[in-house]
Design a protein around this motif. Structure first.
Motif, mmCIF file in Angstrom:
data_model
loop_
_atom_site.group_PDB
_atom_site.id
_atom_site.type_symbol
_atom_site.label_atom_id
_atom_site.label_comp_id
_atom_site.label_asym_id
_atom_site.label_seq_id
_atom_site.Cartn_x
_atom_site.Cartn_y
_atom_site.Cartn_z
ATOM 1 N N UNK A 131 39.015 42.138 24.621
ATOM 2 C CA UNK A 131 39.375 41.107 23.770
ATOM 3 C C UNK A 131 39.748 39.571 24.726
ATOM 4 N N UNK A 132 39.349 38.439 24.344
ATOM 5 C CA UNK A 132 39.617 37.254 25.020
ATOM 6 C C UNK A 132 40.960 37.419 25.685
ATOM 7 N N UNK A 133 41.117 37.107 26.956
ATOM 8 C CA UNK A 133 42.521 37.051 27.758
ATOM 9 C C UNK A 133 43.018 38.626 27.816
ATOM 10 N N UNK A 134 42.594 39.387 27.749
ATOM 11 C CA UNK A 134 42.880 40.767 27.781
ATOM 12 C C UNK A 134 42.784 41.311 29.485
ATOM 13 N N UNK A 135 41.703 40.848 29.869
ATOM 14 C CA UNK A 135 41.373 41.054 31.252
ATOM 15 C C UNK A 135 41.781 40.317 32.569
ATOM 16 N N UNK A 136 41.668 40.728 33.513
ATOM 17 C CA UNK A 136 41.876 39.776 34.805
ATOM 18 C C UNK A 136 40.610 38.903 34.850
ATOM 19 N N UNK A 137 40.516 37.866 35.670
ATOM 20 C CA UNK A 137 39.592 36.787 35.862
ATOM 21 C C UNK A 137 38.488 37.742 37.024
ATOM 22 N N UNK A 138 37.333 37.349 36.805
ATOM 23 C CA UNK A 138 35.964 37.877 37.556
ATOM 24 C C UNK A 138 36.500 38.118 39.003
ATOM 25 N N UNK A 139 37.028 37.225 39.454
ATOM 26 C CA UNK A 139 37.354 37.204 40.967
ATOM 27 C C UNK A 139 38.368 38.461 41.282
ATOM 28 N N UNK A 140 39.377 38.557 40.491
ATOM 29 C CA UNK A 140 40.230 39.500 40.529
ATOM 30 C C UNK A 140 39.979 40.856 40.209
ATOM 31 N N UNK A 141 38.926 41.099 39.288
ATOM 32 C CA UNK A 141 38.269 42.333 38.999
ATOM 33 C C UNK A 141 37.457 42.863 40.175
ATOM 34 N N UNK A 142 36.780 42.263 40.688
ATOM 35 C CA UNK A 142 35.939 42.665 41.971
ATOM 36 C C UNK A 142 36.852 42.779 43.174
ATOM 37 N N UNK A 143 37.823 42.151 43.186
ATOM 38 C CA UNK A 143 38.958 42.390 44.398
ATOM 39 C C UNK A 143 39.542 43.639 44.184
ATOM 40 N N UNK A 144 39.989 43.931 42.983
ATOM 41 C CA UNK A 144 40.535 45.278 42.829
ATOM 42 C C UNK A 144 39.721 46.320 42.841
ATOM 43 N N UNK A 145 38.596 46.247 42.545
ATOM 44 C CA UNK A 145 37.385 47.595 42.783
ATOM 45 C C UNK A 145 37.225 47.640 44.098
ATOM 46 N N UNK A 146 37.035 46.476 44.922
ATOM 47 C CA UNK A 146 36.841 46.606 46.402
ATOM 48 C C UNK A 146 37.937 47.138 47.069
ATOM 49 N N UNK A 147 39.325 46.888 46.646
ATOM 50 C CA UNK A 147 40.333 47.244 47.345
ATOM 51 C C UNK A 147 40.543 48.802 47.338
#
Length: 290
Positions: free
Chosen positions: A72-88
């Motif tokens: 749903x709109x607004x249910x997720x982190x922004x793209x940059x944050x999602x990628x950073x979380x995955x890389x972390x």
């Protein structure tokens, strides 16, 4: 390879028969002074030694129909944050099928929730289906033991059904309905868990699940009515003792049994109808919403 083209930050997956494998598409990025291109970060599904690692999208998608998990709109982190979380979490060990699998990881990257619908659905079905089956089997034990005439002879079954029906203020036909209530409730609970509402899902999916839950309840109620109608119409017409006896025998005869088999089938009918109608309406709604 799938024709699907992911965007950076997408939660993607593909089916593996009985389950699905999930990952986060991270595109190109730097990690420990190295450049990685067209990468999916995912959690390896190994019983021992499974870890979070990068894999090229070409290899991830090879031979699979890759799909997008929608939110749903607004249910997720922004793209940059999602990628950073995955890389972390690259290189992290600790895969666990039930508590730390690939879907747990991907959902956490997108929403911060450590959640796997595959596990939740598996637990719901694993608990609900055996309970419904046990309730159907148990109904025969109840019928054979509670009446004045013991056993699963015609007299024993009718006596048992009349006794059970008497508890709810009815007769033998009410007994069939009462015995069908527990497996129907177990199946309804299972379906409500599988089709649970989740605010992070797109509205179309939430609507489909809501329709499925309503249909599950309707199936349970309608299945009970159909079962009672089948008893009345399958043998000697009506719901007199003779009508119920012949109706149950006729229904049981469809699977090579007698009255006892007829009781089992009619008691199971509401549960089967609840699951079939609920899931059918859910899938139909999904299809119409595409």
């Amino acid at each position: 390879m799938s024709s699907f083209t992911p965007k950076v930050g997408d939660h993607i997956y593909y089916g593996c028969g009985t389950h699905a494998h999930h990952g986060i598409y991270c595109g190109d990025f730097m990690y420990k002074e190295r450049t990685f291109k067209d990468v999916v970060i995912h959690c390896e599904g190994k019983a021992k030694g499974g870890r979070i690692k990068g894999l090229s999208y070409t290899k991830f998608a090879a031979g699979h129909d890759v799909k997008l998990v929608k939110y749903a709109p607004g249910a997720c982190f922004d793209t940059e944050t999602v990628v950073k979380r995955a890389i972390s979490r690259l290189g992290e060990y600790g895969y666990d099928l039930l508590d730390n699998n690939c879907e747990h990881f991907a959902t956490w990257c997108k929403t911060g929730k450590h959640k796997s619908e595959q596990v939740e659905h598996g637990v719901a079905v694993g608990a609900g289906a055996p309970l419904a089956g046990a309730a159907v089997a148990g109904s025969l034990g109840v019928v054979s033991g509670v009446g004045a005439a013991a056993g699963l002879s015609g007299a024993g079954i009718m006596s048992g059904l009349a006794t059970v029906g008497g508890v709810v203020g009815g007769g033998a036909v009410a007994g069939v309905g009462a015995l069908g209530a527990l497996p129907a409730l177990a199946t309804t609970g299972m379906m409500y868990n599988v089709l649970n509402d989740d605010e992070s899902l797109p509205q179309d999916e939430r609507d489909a699940r809501s329709a499925g839950r309503v249909a599950t309840t309707a199936g349970a109620v309608g299945g009970s009515a159909l079962a009672l109608g089948a008893i009345a119409g399958a043998g000697t017409a009506g719901v007199s003792a003779a009508g119920i006896t012949s109706g149950l025998a006729a229904i049981g005869g469809t699977v090579g049994g007698g009255m006892a088999a007829g009781v089992g089938l009619t008691v199971a009918a509401p549960a089967v109808a609840a699951a079939a109608l609920g899931f059918g309406v859910y899938k139909a709604w999904q299809w119409l919403s595409e």
